[in-house]
Design a protein around this motif. Structure first.
Motif, PDB file in Angstrom:
ATOM      1  N   ASP A  92      52.492  25.994  45.117  1.00 50.83           N
ATOM      2  CA  ASP A  92      53.592  26.070  44.098  1.00 50.83           C
ATOM      3  C   ASP A  92      52.938  26.632  42.870  1.00 50.83           C
ATOM      4  OD1 ASP A  92      51.360  24.271  43.622  1.00 50.83           O
ATOM      5  OD2 ASP A  92      52.660  22.500  43.290  1.00 50.83           O
ATOM      6  N   SER A  93      52.196  27.834  42.975  1.00 51.45           N
ATOM      7  CA  SER A  93      51.782  28.601  42.020  1.00 51.45           C
ATOM      8  C   SER A  93      51.455  29.952  42.532  1.00 51.45           C
ATOM      9  CB  SER A  93      50.225  27.916  41.168  1.00 51.45           C
ATOM     10  OG  SER A  93      49.409  27.934  42.016  1.00 51.45           O
ATOM     11  N   PRO A  94      51.249  31.003  41.441  1.00 55.83           N
ATOM     12  CA  PRO A  94      50.907  32.343  41.928  1.00 55.83           C
ATOM     13  C   PRO A  94      49.800  32.256  42.744  1.00 55.83           C
ATOM     14  CG  PRO A  94      51.829  32.306  39.651  1.00 55.83           C
ATOM     15  CD  PRO A  94      51.422  30.780  39.989  1.00 55.83           C
ATOM     16  N   GLY A  95      49.854  33.015  43.957  1.00 62.67           N
ATOM     17  CA  GLY A  95      48.888  33.182  44.833  1.00 62.67           C
ATOM     18  C   GLY A  95      47.738  34.407  44.846  1.00 62.67           C
ATOM     19  N   PHE A  96      47.074  34.613  45.902  1.00 58.93           N
ATOM     20  CA  PHE A  96      46.032  35.497  45.910  1.00 58.93           C
ATOM     21  C   PHE A  96      46.371  36.783  46.398  1.00 58.93           C
ATOM     22  CE2 PHE A  96      43.864  31.179  45.745  1.00 58.93           C
ATOM     23  CZ  PHE A  96      43.238  31.434  44.647  1.00 58.93           C
ATOM     24  N   TYR A  97      47.620  37.175  46.798  1.00 61.22           N
ATOM     25  CA  TYR A  97      47.843  38.502  47.364  1.00 61.22           C
ATOM     26  C   TYR A  97      47.908  39.305  46.224  1.00 61.22           C
ATOM     27  CZ  TYR A  97      49.178  36.774  52.146  1.00 61.22           C
ATOM     28  OH  TYR A  97      49.010  36.330  53.329  1.00 61.22           O
ATOM     29  N   ALA A  98      46.962  39.402  45.383  1.00 59.88           N
ATOM     30  CA  ALA A  98      47.029  39.959  44.175  1.00 59.88           C
ATOM     31  C   ALA A  98      45.749  40.483  43.666  1.00 59.88           C
ATOM     32  CB  ALA A  98      47.710  39.211  42.986  1.00 59.88           C
ATOM     33  N   GLU A  99      45.361  41.260  42.713  1.00 54.38           N
ATOM     34  CA  GLU A  99      43.939  41.825  42.217  1.00 54.38           C
ATOM     35  C   GLU A  99      43.292  40.728  41.221  1.00 54.38           C
ATOM     36  OE1 GLU A  99      44.223  46.856  41.993  1.00 54.38           O
ATOM     37  OE2 GLU A  99      45.573  45.578  40.372  1.00 54.38           O
ATOM     38  N   LEU A 100      44.356  39.895  40.675  1.00 53.69           N
ATOM     39  CA  LEU A 100      43.663  38.882  39.828  1.00 53.69           C
ATOM     40  C   LEU A 100      44.614  37.698  40.116  1.00 53.69           C
ATOM     41  CD1 LEU A 100      43.622  40.977  36.543  1.00 53.69           C
ATOM     42  CD2 LEU A 100      41.502  39.961  37.674  1.00 53.69           C
ATOM     43  N   ALA A 101      43.977  36.442  39.893  1.00 49.75           N
ATOM     44  CA  ALA A 101      44.557  35.281  40.056  1.00 49.75           C
ATOM     45  C   ALA A 101      43.981  34.110  39.060  1.00 49.75           C
ATOM     46  CB  ALA A 101      44.474  34.701  41.567  1.00 49.75           C
ATOM     47  N   VAL A 102      44.790  33.428  38.633  1.00 43.21           N
ATOM     48  CA  VAL A 102      44.336  32.111  37.514  1.00 43.21           C
ATOM     49  C   VAL A 102      44.295  30.924  38.590  1.00 43.21           C
ATOM     50  CG1 VAL A 102      44.860  30.606  35.793  1.00 43.21           C
ATOM     51  CG2 VAL A 102      44.839  33.430  35.547  1.00 43.21           C
ATOM     52  N   VAL A 103      43.226  30.053  38.639  1.00 40.76           N
ATOM     53  CA  VAL A 103      42.903  29.064  39.358  1.00 40.76           C
ATOM     54  C   VAL A 103      42.381  27.976  38.799  1.00 40.76           C
ATOM     55  CG1 VAL A 103      41.904  28.376  41.405  1.00 40.76           C
ATOM     56  CG2 VAL A 103      42.147  30.795  41.291  1.00 40.76           C
ATOM     57  N   PRO A 104      42.879  26.774  38.692  1.00 39.45           N
ATOM     58  CA  PRO A 104      42.041  25.683  37.861  1.00 39.45           C
ATOM     59  C   PRO A 104      40.658  25.697  38.393  1.00 39.45           C
ATOM     60  CG  PRO A 104      44.159  24.699  39.135  1.00 39.45           C
ATOM     61  CD  PRO A 104      43.960  26.460  39.667  1.00 39.45           C
ATOM     62  N   ALA A 105      39.796  25.362  37.421  1.00 37.86           N
ATOM     63  CA  ALA A 105      38.425  25.337  37.805  1.00 37.86           C
ATOM     64  C   ALA A 105      37.711  24.521  39.085  1.00 37.86           C
ATOM     65  CB  ALA A 105      37.683  25.001  36.407  1.00 37.86           C
ATOM     66  N   GLU A 106      38.347  23.421  38.902  1.00 36.86           N
ATOM     67  CA  GLU A 106      38.066  22.510  40.158  1.00 36.86           C
ATOM     68  C   GLU A 106      38.413  22.882  41.458  1.00 36.86           C
ATOM     69  OE1 GLU A 106      42.159  20.877  38.812  1.00 36.86           O
ATOM     70  OE2 GLU A 106      40.349  21.636  37.691  1.00 36.86           O
ATOM     71  N   ARG A 107      38.995  24.292  41.684  1.00 34.36           N
ATOM     72  CA  ARG A 107      39.267  24.788  43.004  1.00 34.36           C
ATOM     73  C   ARG A 107      38.544  26.006  43.239  1.00 34.36           C
ATOM     74  NH1 ARG A 107      45.898  23.491  43.376  1.00 34.36           N
ATOM     75  NH2 ARG A 107      45.761  21.333  43.017  1.00 34.36           N
ATOM     76  N   VAL A 108      37.524  26.308  42.453  1.00 37.76           N
ATOM     77  CA  VAL A 108      36.722  27.343  42.324  1.00 37.76           C
ATOM     78  C   VAL A 108      35.441  27.023  42.799  1.00 37.76           C
ATOM     79  CG1 VAL A 108      35.695  29.370  41.249  1.00 37.76           C
ATOM     80  CG2 VAL A 108      38.134  28.631  40.747  1.00 37.76           C
ATOM     81  N   THR A 109      34.995  27.632  43.775  1.00 43.26           N
ATOM     82  CA  THR A 109      33.168  27.073  44.293  1.00 43.26           C
ATOM     83  C   THR A 109      32.448  28.513  44.216  1.00 43.26           C
ATOM     84  OG1 THR A 109      34.363  25.750  45.731  1.00 43.26           O
ATOM     85  CG2 THR A 109      31.840  26.220  46.094  1.00 43.26           C
ATOM     86  N   VAL A 110      31.354  28.344  43.500  1.00 48.69           N
ATOM     87  CA  VAL A 110      30.475  29.362  43.626  1.00 48.69           C
ATOM     88  C   VAL A 110      29.654  29.634  44.756  1.00 48.69           C
ATOM     89  CG1 VAL A 110      28.242  30.336  42.362  1.00 48.69           C
ATOM     90  CG2 VAL A 110      30.110  29.052  41.071  1.00 48.69           C
ATOM     91  N   LEU A 111      29.522  30.881  45.124  1.00 50.86           N
ATOM     92  CA  LEU A 111      29.108  31.048  46.377  1.00 50.86           C
ATOM     93  C   LEU A 111      27.462  31.356  46.429  1.00 50.86           C
ATOM     94  CD1 LEU A 111      31.507  33.704  47.846  1.00 50.86           C
ATOM     95  CD2 LEU A 111      31.240  31.521  48.761  1.00 50.86           C
ATOM     96  N   PRO A 112      26.711  30.751  47.447  1.00 49.58           N
ATOM     97  CA  PRO A 112      25.511  31.037  47.494  1.00 49.58           C
ATOM     98  C   PRO A 112      25.106  32.494  48.183  1.00 49.58           C
ATOM     99  CG  PRO A 112      26.223  29.692  49.459  1.00 49.58           C
ATOM    100  CD  PRO A 112      27.221  29.830  48.844  1.00 49.58           C
ATOM    101  N   ASP A 113      23.839  33.034  47.828  1.00 46.16           N
ATOM    102  CA  ASP A 113      23.615  34.359  48.424  1.00 46.16           C
ATOM    103  C   ASP A 113      23.775  34.241  50.072  1.00 46.16           C
ATOM    104  OD1 ASP A 113      23.283  35.219  45.975  1.00 46.16           O
ATOM    105  OD2 ASP A 113      20.992  34.875  46.118  1.00 46.16           O
ATOM    106  N   GLY A 114      24.109  35.332  50.652  1.00 47.59           N
ATOM    107  CA  GLY A 114      24.194  35.473  52.057  1.00 47.59           C
ATOM    108  C   GLY A 114      25.601  35.399  52.576  1.00 47.59           C
TER     109      GLY A 114
END
Length: 332
Positions: A92-114
């Motif tokens: 229900d918000s603008p999605g990721f078929y785009a070069e940039l996207a705004v996301v609530p911080a609680e839905r962003v996960t930092v990736l480990p190396d590898g």
């Protein structure tokens, strides 16, 4: 920025490349520079106008992605510009078929190396769904026999690996010899080819493989008429987890197929979980660490450039892909 937008509901042809203004991160939000976006059946349902939470066109689809942090809004902690991340958002918000996207911080996960960003883009929906259904709802253990339907799909191939890693015996169900053999490569101990064992013959084969006892867990990724078969395939005290209805048809249920067995029917819907406060970051971190360690393999079947989103949806709707379809938005 470049994006692909649904201009009106319909088939893959309504996905149109457009130029739109760059979004800006507000308080509590993260601006993600998208490198890759997963292509999911929910995207096709949104595009067709049959998903219950879709808004009205014009819409930018896409509910999962991976990339780098371009900016953080006021109040965001633990996430820094330049970090590699994966992101999950509702439809229900603008999605990721785009070069940039705004996301609530609680839905962003930092990736480990590898973990490659193309792989990471497929974790927040299919892999998280399989993980939550098997680990949190069904609580699969090494003593269980687990039936996975559509085992060559994105969710299915993840579920086979997650159940096998838990020590369970996995019965993978798919629609061709090639798909069942592929599922076996990911850890399925038994396979059922529905081109050989269709409909009720599938139920008979599950019962034969379990010595007449029935399965402990059935992960039903198909719905429709297949759900009735799932109920017949479960054994005493078993659990049927329903997470989709890609058949887009009603499921006719005979309660006599499950209540005499003291079986449980469990429902799963990721967007609804998020609405009710589910924070996916801990589960996604554990999944990503499993990929980084080599415990899980993330099969990506086809990668399309963003401007070919229509072709990606056409491929998805052929329903013969093995593994995930991804849109490549930018170089990592």
């Amino acid at each position: 920025m470049r994006a692909v937008r649904i201009e009106e509901f319909g088939g893959p042809e309504v996905l149109v490349p457009v130029e739109v203004p760059d979004p800006v991160a507000g308080p509590g939000q993260v601006l993600v520079r998208v490198v890759a976006a997963g292509v999911n059946r929910v995207d096709a349902l949104v595009r067709a106008g049959v998903y219950h939470r879709a808004g009205r066109p014009p819409l930018i689809p896409g509910v999962e992605a991976a990339g780098t942090v371009a900016a953080v809004g006021e109040g965001v902690t633990g996430i820094a510009v330049g970090q590699r991340v994966m992101a999950l958002d509702g439809v229900d918000s603008p999605g990721f078929y785009a070069e940039l996207a705004v996301v609530p911080a609680e839905r962003v996960t930092v990736l480990p190396d590898g973990v490659e960003l193309t792989e990471a883009a497929t974790l927040p929906v299919a892999w998280l769904s399989a993980w939550y259904c098997l680990r949190r709802l069904a609580r699969v253990t090494k003593d269980d026999t687990v039936v996975v339907k559509a085992a060559a799909s994105g969710v299915g191939s993840a579920a086979v690996q997650i159940a096998a890693d838990a020590g369970a015996h996995v019965i993978a169900i798919a629609g061709s010899p090639e798909k069942t053999a592929w599922a076996a490569e990911f850890g399925a101990g038994s396979i059922i080819d529905t081109s050989v064992h269709p409909d009720d013959a599938e139920v008979d084969e599950v019962l034969r493989l379990t010595g007449g006892r029935g399965a402990d867990v059935v992960l039903d990724t198909v719905g429709g008429r297949a759900f009735g078969r799932s109920l017949r395939e479960i054994g005493h005290g078993g659990r049927v987890v329903a997470l989709a209805n890609v058949a887009l048809e009603p499921s006719t249920v005979d309660t006599r197929d499950f209540y005499p067995k003291n079986a449980s029917v469990l429902g799963f819907q990721l967007t609804n979980l998020q609405i009710h406060g589910y924070d996916p970051r801990a589960d996604l971190r554990e999944l990503a660490e499993g990929v980084a360690a080599g415990t899980y393999r993330v099969p990506v079947e086809t990668v399309f450039p963003l401007v070919r989103a229509r072709a990606a949806h056409e491929r998805l709707e052929q329903r013969d892909n093995r593994g995930k379809i991804v849109l490549k938005v930018a170089e990592s």
